[in-house]
Design a protein around this motif. Structure first.
Motif, PDB file in Angstrom:
ATOM      1  N   TRP A  57       3.339  -0.307   0.208  1.00 17.46           N
ATOM      2  CA  TRP A  57       2.215  -0.352  -0.564  1.00 17.46           C
ATOM      3  C   TRP A  57       2.710  -2.211  -0.813  1.00 17.46           C
ATOM      4  O   TRP A  57       1.633  -2.126  -1.009  1.00 17.46           O
ATOM      5  CB  TRP A  57       3.163  -0.047  -1.806  1.00 17.46           C
ATOM      6  CG  TRP A  57       3.216  -0.245  -2.993  1.00 17.46           C
ATOM      7  CD1 TRP A  57       1.567  -0.981  -3.450  1.00 17.46           C
ATOM      8  CD2 TRP A  57       3.680   0.293  -4.522  1.00 17.46           C
ATOM      9  NE1 TRP A  57       2.029  -1.237  -5.248  1.00 17.46           N
ATOM     10  CE2 TRP A  57       3.117  -0.473  -5.690  1.00 17.46           C
ATOM     11  CE3 TRP A  57       5.034   0.497  -4.929  1.00 17.46           C
ATOM     12  CZ2 TRP A  57       3.816  -0.565  -6.287  1.00 17.46           C
ATOM     13  CZ3 TRP A  57       5.348   1.405  -5.664  1.00 17.46           C
ATOM     14  CH2 TRP A  57       4.655  -0.071  -6.921  1.00 17.46           C
ATOM     15  N   THR A  61      -0.474  -4.947  -0.866  1.00 22.28           N
ATOM     16  CA  THR A  61      -0.267  -6.391  -2.627  1.00 22.28           C
ATOM     17  C   THR A  61      -0.270  -7.238  -1.923  1.00 22.28           C
ATOM     18  O   THR A  61      -1.040  -8.669  -1.519  1.00 22.28           O
ATOM     19  CB  THR A  61       0.510  -5.976  -3.045  1.00 22.28           C
ATOM     20  OG1 THR A  61       1.452  -5.803  -2.402  1.00 22.28           O
ATOM     21  CG2 THR A  61       0.318  -4.176  -4.495  1.00 22.28           C
ATOM     22  N   TRP A  66      -7.135  -5.365  -3.112  1.00 22.49           N
ATOM     23  CA  TRP A  66      -7.807  -4.776  -4.134  1.00 22.49           C
ATOM     24  C   TRP A  66      -6.628  -5.417  -5.072  1.00 22.49           C
ATOM     25  O   TRP A  66      -5.916  -6.952  -4.678  1.00 22.49           O
ATOM     26  CB  TRP A  66      -6.797  -3.681  -4.838  1.00 22.49           C
ATOM     27  CG  TRP A  66      -7.790  -2.253  -3.893  1.00 22.49           C
ATOM     28  CD1 TRP A  66      -8.773  -2.074  -4.383  1.00 22.49           C
ATOM     29  CD2 TRP A  66      -7.599  -1.641  -2.580  1.00 22.49           C
ATOM     30  NE1 TRP A  66      -9.945  -1.151  -3.199  1.00 22.49           N
ATOM     31  CE2 TRP A  66      -8.463  -1.008  -3.137  1.00 22.49           C
ATOM     32  CE3 TRP A  66      -6.814  -1.606  -2.006  1.00 22.49           C
ATOM     33  CZ2 TRP A  66      -8.267   0.218  -1.317  1.00 22.49           C
ATOM     34  CZ3 TRP A  66      -6.402  -1.090  -1.089  1.00 22.49           C
ATOM     35  CH2 TRP A  66      -7.447   0.302  -0.621  1.00 22.49           C
ATOM     36  N   VAL A  71      -4.006  -2.802  -8.409  1.00 25.29           N
ATOM     37  CA  VAL A  71      -2.609  -2.165  -7.747  1.00 25.29           C
ATOM     38  C   VAL A  71      -1.844  -3.366  -8.021  1.00 25.29           C
ATOM     39  O   VAL A  71      -1.877  -4.361  -7.394  1.00 25.29           O
ATOM     40  CB  VAL A  71      -3.325  -1.872  -6.180  1.00 25.29           C
ATOM     41  CG1 VAL A  71      -2.296  -2.204  -5.206  1.00 25.29           C
ATOM     42  CG2 VAL A  71      -4.608  -0.851  -5.853  1.00 25.29           C
TER      43      VAL A  71
END
Length: 297
Positions: A57, A61, A66, A71
């Motif tokens: 995750w 980022t 995205w 996100v």
């Protein structure tokens, strides 16, 4: 012709067997060292999997694959957790209620609504499993309700009961009832016929047979149905709180979605998921407590 003779044992007491020579049972006791090691290994694997997901995750980022609006990074969700858990700059939680308060109100709705649905499902399932004519009459209605998504009848419940608590509780009750009814009816109908006939042979009435034989044998499947019912009710709480859902965790998610606050939305999803895992763990503990033979089978 000679006949074979058997060796005669001299009279006297039979030799006693040394109890210490009996091999220990092969089943491991729940508190054994091997069981504790296996439990720690499972916990370690789950923590490792969680760490890997968090790392992925953070990587997504960081690489900006995205938009942060779609996100949010883990740090943004953490900041939303801190902001929603207390009072900062004169603002208390989210929309005047902390995260714990939002979650507690949703859990209260689930406890009341899903609890009523579970009780109704138990009664309907026992009647459907013991009385064939009841099963013929009510089984299509239960199957019909099971196939309906919650949002399909929530608008009708709002027309009937308004926008306060009543339609939310009715939605959760209707969502929780069918899985319990189906599981209970199937388990009751599959009760061992030999035990049922034995109870009838000694003069037990129908109610005594159901209470002493049928329900204990059906208990593991009934508890599985209860776990499914609470899971379905929990997944329906967001739908139940789409209208006048604040305070409530589902209402918080819906309100944050209107303002594109994806960090609050993700925080609400984590709150639902973690509390749902805790509820399922409690139900599994009840299953191990009241039906321990299922765990040992």
């Amino acid at each position: 012709m000679t006949t074979p003779t058997t060796e005669q044992r001299p009279p006297g007491p039979a030799p006693s067997r040394d109890p210490s020579a009996v091999p220990p049972p092969s089943r491991r006791s729940p508190g054994s060292t091997a069981e504790r090691t296996a439990r720690l290994r499972r916990v370690g694997l789950r923590l490792l999997a969680l760490a890997v997901l968090l790392a992925l995750w953070q990587l997504v980022t960081t690489l900006r694959l995205w938009s942060p609006l779609l996100v949010p990074p883990p740090s943004a969700v953490w900041d939303a957790l801190v902001a929603a858990s207390g009072t900062h700059d004169g603002v208390r939680g989210y929309q005047g209620h902390t995260l714990i308060e939002h979650l507690g109100i949703s859990l209260r709705r689930i406890a009341i609504g899903a609890g009523a649905g579970v009780l109704a499902g138990l009664v309907a399932g026992v009647l459907m499993g013991t009385l064939p004519w009841v099963r013929v009459v009510f089984e299509p209605a239960v199957a019909f309700l099971r196939t309906l998504p919650p949002l399909a009848y929530f608008s009708l419940l709002i027309i009937w009961f308004g926008i306060d608590e009543a339609p939310k509780l009715w939605l959760l009750a209707i969502a929780a009832m069918p899985p319990v009814a189906v599981a209970t009816a199937s388990a009751v109908a599959s009760a061992p016929a030999s035990l049922v006939e034995a109870a009838r042979a000694i003069g037990a009435r129908r109610s005594q047979v159901v209470a002493s034989v049928v329900l204990p044998s059906a208990l593991p499947e009934i508890l599985v149905g209860v776990r499914l019912a609470f899971g379905i009710a929990y997944s329906s709480v967001v739908a139940a709180e789409t209208v006048n859902g604040l305070p409530g965790i589902g209402g918080m998610i819906r309100d944050a979605q209107r303002y594109n606050q994806s960090d609050v939305v993700v925080l609400g999803l984590f709150a639902i998921g973690v509390s749902g895992l805790l509820i399922d763990a409690l139900l599994r503990g009840a299953e191990n407590r009241f039906a321990p033979w299922r765990r040992l089978s």
